[in-house]
Design an enzyme around this catalytic site. Sequence first.
Site, mmCIF file in Angstrom:
data_model
loop_
_atom_site.group_PDB
_atom_site.id
_atom_site.type_symbol
_atom_site.label_atom_id
_atom_site.label_comp_id
_atom_site.label_asym_id
_atom_site.label_seq_id
_atom_site.Cartn_x
_atom_site.Cartn_y
_atom_site.Cartn_z
ATOM 1 C CG ASN A 19 41.565 -4.703 46.077
ATOM 2 O OD1 ASN A 19 42.305 -5.566 46.537
ATOM 3 N ND2 ASN A 19 40.645 -4.075 46.813
ATOM 4 C CG HIS A 114 32.493 -10.703 50.016
ATOM 5 N ND1 HIS A 114 31.535 -9.748 49.710
ATOM 6 C CD2 HIS A 114 32.236 -11.114 51.289
ATOM 7 C CE1 HIS A 114 30.721 -9.611 50.744
ATOM 8 N NE2 HIS A 114 31.122 -10.424 51.715
HETATM 9 C C1 GRF Z 1 37.149 -4.075 48.501
HETATM 10 O O1 GRF Z 1 37.124 -4.001 49.894
HETATM 11 C C2 GRF Z 1 36.489 -5.345 48.015
HETATM 12 O O2 GRF Z 1 36.521 -6.362 48.958
HETATM 13 C C3 GRF Z 1 35.075 -4.912 47.766
HETATM 14 O O3 GRF Z 1 35.158 -3.588 47.335
HETATM 15 C C4 GRF Z 1 36.315 -2.979 47.888
HETATM 16 C C5 GRF Z 1 37.023 -2.256 46.778
HETATM 17 O O4 GRF Z 1 38.075 -1.468 47.258
HETATM 18 N N1 GRF Z 1 34.454 -5.799 46.805
HETATM 19 P P1 GRF Z 1 39.036 -0.711 46.237
HETATM 20 O O5 GRF Z 1 38.136 0.152 45.340
HETATM 21 O O6 GRF Z 1 39.788 -1.737 45.465
HETATM 22 O O7 GRF Z 1 39.924 0.141 47.097
#
Ligand code: GRF
Length: 206
Positions: A19, A114
């Site tokens: 992300n 989330h």
């Molecule tokens: C995501 O799936 C988010 O929903 C949760 O943690 C995960 C983080 O994924 N809070 P990344 O580290 O961004 O790949």
Amino acid sequence: MVAREPLKLAVLVSGNGSNLQAIIDRIEAGELNARIVCVISNNPEAFALTRAANHGIATIIHDNRGFANRREYDAALVAILREHGVRLVVLAGFMRILSEVMVSAFPHAIMNLHPALLPSFPGLHAQKQALDYGVKFSGCTVHFVDCGTDTGPVILQSVVPVEQDDTEETLSARIQREEHRIFPEAIGLFADDRISVEGRQVRIPS
Ligand code: GRF
């Protein structure tokens, strides 16, 4: 018209950072008027730190050793964020619960992502919770952080189908594609001053 200053963001991470990558990509594409002033991790091994460094973004490891409790850890975190002039704090897979010290320092200015349609399946392993429950749809939620676990006002949500043969991995991958779209979108709304909050209601004028 005078161009708006880019929004100063801090991204807090603990793991992979896909992300974080989606946010960086949107900024670099000129589609998000923001600047990541620092990426902060509680985990020195987080791959997200490598992603940040690859794009010349300052990284800070803020691990919990040396802090007596959550409030002390958070007070030091607030000091780092203030030093960097941060306006919006983004939790992108940050695996710590924030205390009132952080939440009150950044009212309606901390966003979390989330991997379920809140208020369903808060807490850990949301995708497994959804599969175990047998829902036909799940998704992801961007919300402001309050003192509860995944309880703050909802900003954006996106729905994905749950297929009969889904595993935690296949459902997570489908949800993540939507996360990478709606998280930068929510940050963009904040950057453009298009979000207002009244109680639990987040209003975004069309
Ligand atoms: C995501 O799936 C988010 O929903 C949760 O943690 C995960 C983080 O994924 N809070 P990344 O580290 O961004 O790949």
